[in-house]
Each structure stands twice: as C-alpha cells, then as structure tokens.
Design a protein around this motif. Structure first.
Motif, mmCIF file in Angstrom:
data_model
loop_
_atom_site.group_PDB
_atom_site.id
_atom_site.type_symbol
_atom_site.label_atom_id
_atom_site.label_comp_id
_atom_site.label_asym_id
_atom_site.label_seq_id
_atom_site.Cartn_x
_atom_site.Cartn_y
_atom_site.Cartn_z
ATOM 1 N N ARG A 80 0.814 -1.212 0.000
ATOM 2 C CA ARG A 80 0.000 0.000 0.000
ATOM 3 C C ARG A 80 0.853 1.269 0.000
ATOM 4 N N VAL A 108 -6.384 -0.921 2.937
ATOM 5 C CA VAL A 108 -6.796 -1.963 1.996
ATOM 6 C C VAL A 108 -8.194 -1.631 1.482
ATOM 7 N N ASN A 204 -9.435 6.819 3.471
ATOM 8 C CA ASN A 204 -9.602 6.104 2.214
ATOM 9 C C ASN A 204 -11.078 5.783 1.992
#
Length: 218
Positions: A80, A108, A204
C-alpha cells in the motif's frame, strides 16, 4: 510458490496469499471457474506474496493477514506504500482481530470472509479491479468500532451531489461506475471523493463506505 500465465487484456489478474494450501486451491478453483479471473500467483507467506506481486504485476491481491514469517499485514503495508500498488483485500474469518483493524488503517480496499459465496467473491474481485471497495456485510458492523473517533454521526453539511457520490462509495462502486450513473466525468467524481475524504475525516474510500453504511445510506 507462484505461476505465471501470461500478460495482456482479459480476465482480472489475481495473486492469492494464504498459508493453508487447501484454502489456496479452493479459492483458485472458484475464481478461475468463472472465466473472469486468472490467478497468476499464489503465496504462503508475506515474503512470497511480495515476490509474486513484483513478478506478475496483478490487478488484485487477496491475502490472509496471519501467515508465518513475514505476515500478510506487513506485506500489505509495504504494497500500500507503493504508488503503483494493486488493489488489495483481506481474506479473514468472522473473528476479526487487531490485525484486521490495522489493515483498515493502512488502506486496503476490501474485507472478505473466506466462506464468501463464489459468485460474490468473483464479483468482489472484479469490483476491486475497477477501483471499487468491497465489504462483506457480515463483518461491516465489527469493523465500525475500529474507525477513527470524532467523526460526524450523520452526513451533515454535504451537498446533494456529494451525498450521491457518497452513496456510490457506500455501495462499493468505482469512480467510473459512479460517474456513469450520475452523468459526470470521472475526474469530477474523483474531486468529489477527495472532498468527502476531507469533510468526513477519512483516510480512504473503505473508511468512507463503512461510515456511510453506519448511517444506513446503502
């Protein structure tokens, strides 16, 4: 252990990582039976996972977090941090732990249970490859406590268009899918997503999706 089956357009290219050979074999069989997915590499630990990703440049990585040696979480954290990282989802059992909470924090794009229905698993892989986020509804509620504290309890102060984009994120849609549905340019949707991350204090799109699900927007 890894196997290269060639590059080029076509099925989604996937690397699988799990320290249980039977699990790897089962997942591979399910994914490749669809014709929409090609498993280009498999790994039994984090170091092998990184090697397979470097060798075969997959579109998607599905990884268990608890593996011997270099664990899956460490490998995912390394992946990542790369600008060209493939989409990655955690494969887990129902009993979530601190490893999975950390996976959420490092960004993720998905959390899937190992007993996910075959059709749903294939659909999740395709969604990941398209840039979406995937969350098994059975584990969403257990991930929510691991979100950052201090977030707004409801989507106050969002424009109508931001709320529409937020619903798309909550459904796990990619920017392209949201753009197509709303009649917007993909670049415009990307700007809305960036604005939502700032307004909601999220790191995210998975965190945004979880928060939206907690508001009942799906």
């Amino acid at each position: 252990m890894a196997v290269d089956v060639g590059r080029g357009p076509g099925p989604v290219r996937v690397v699988l990582a799990d320290d249980e050979p039977l699990m790897l074999a089962g997942l591979r069989t399910v994914l490749e039976a669809s014709g929409a997915v090609r498993v280009v590499g498999v790994a039994g630990d984090g170091a092998s996972l990184l090697a397979a990703v470097d060798a075969y440049r997959p579109d998607v990585v599905l990884a268990d977090v608890q593996m011997p040696g270099t664990d899956g979480l460490t490998a995912l954290r390394i992946l990542r941090s790369r600008p060209d990282a493939p989409a990655a989802a955690v494969l887990t059992t129902f009993d979530l732990d601190d490893y999975v909470a950390e996976a959420l924090r490092i960004g993720v794009q998905g959390f899937l249970l190992k007993d996910t229905d075959p059709d749903a698993l294939v659909r999740a892989v395709r969604d990941l490859a398209a840039g979406g986020a995937v969350l098994d509804p059975r584990i969403t509620a257990r991930l929510l406590p691991h979100l950052a504290t201090g977030w707004a309890p409801q989507p106050a102060g969002l424009t109508l268009r931001e709320q529409q984009v937020l619903r798309g994120l909550a459904a796990g849609d990619s920017n392209a899918a949201i753009a197509s549905r709303l009649g917007l340019a993909e670049a415009t949707v990307k700007k809305y997503v960036s604005a939502l991350l700032i307004k909601l204090g999220a790191d995210n799109r998975v965190q945004v999706a979880l928060l939206a699900k907690s508001w009942g927007l799906v």
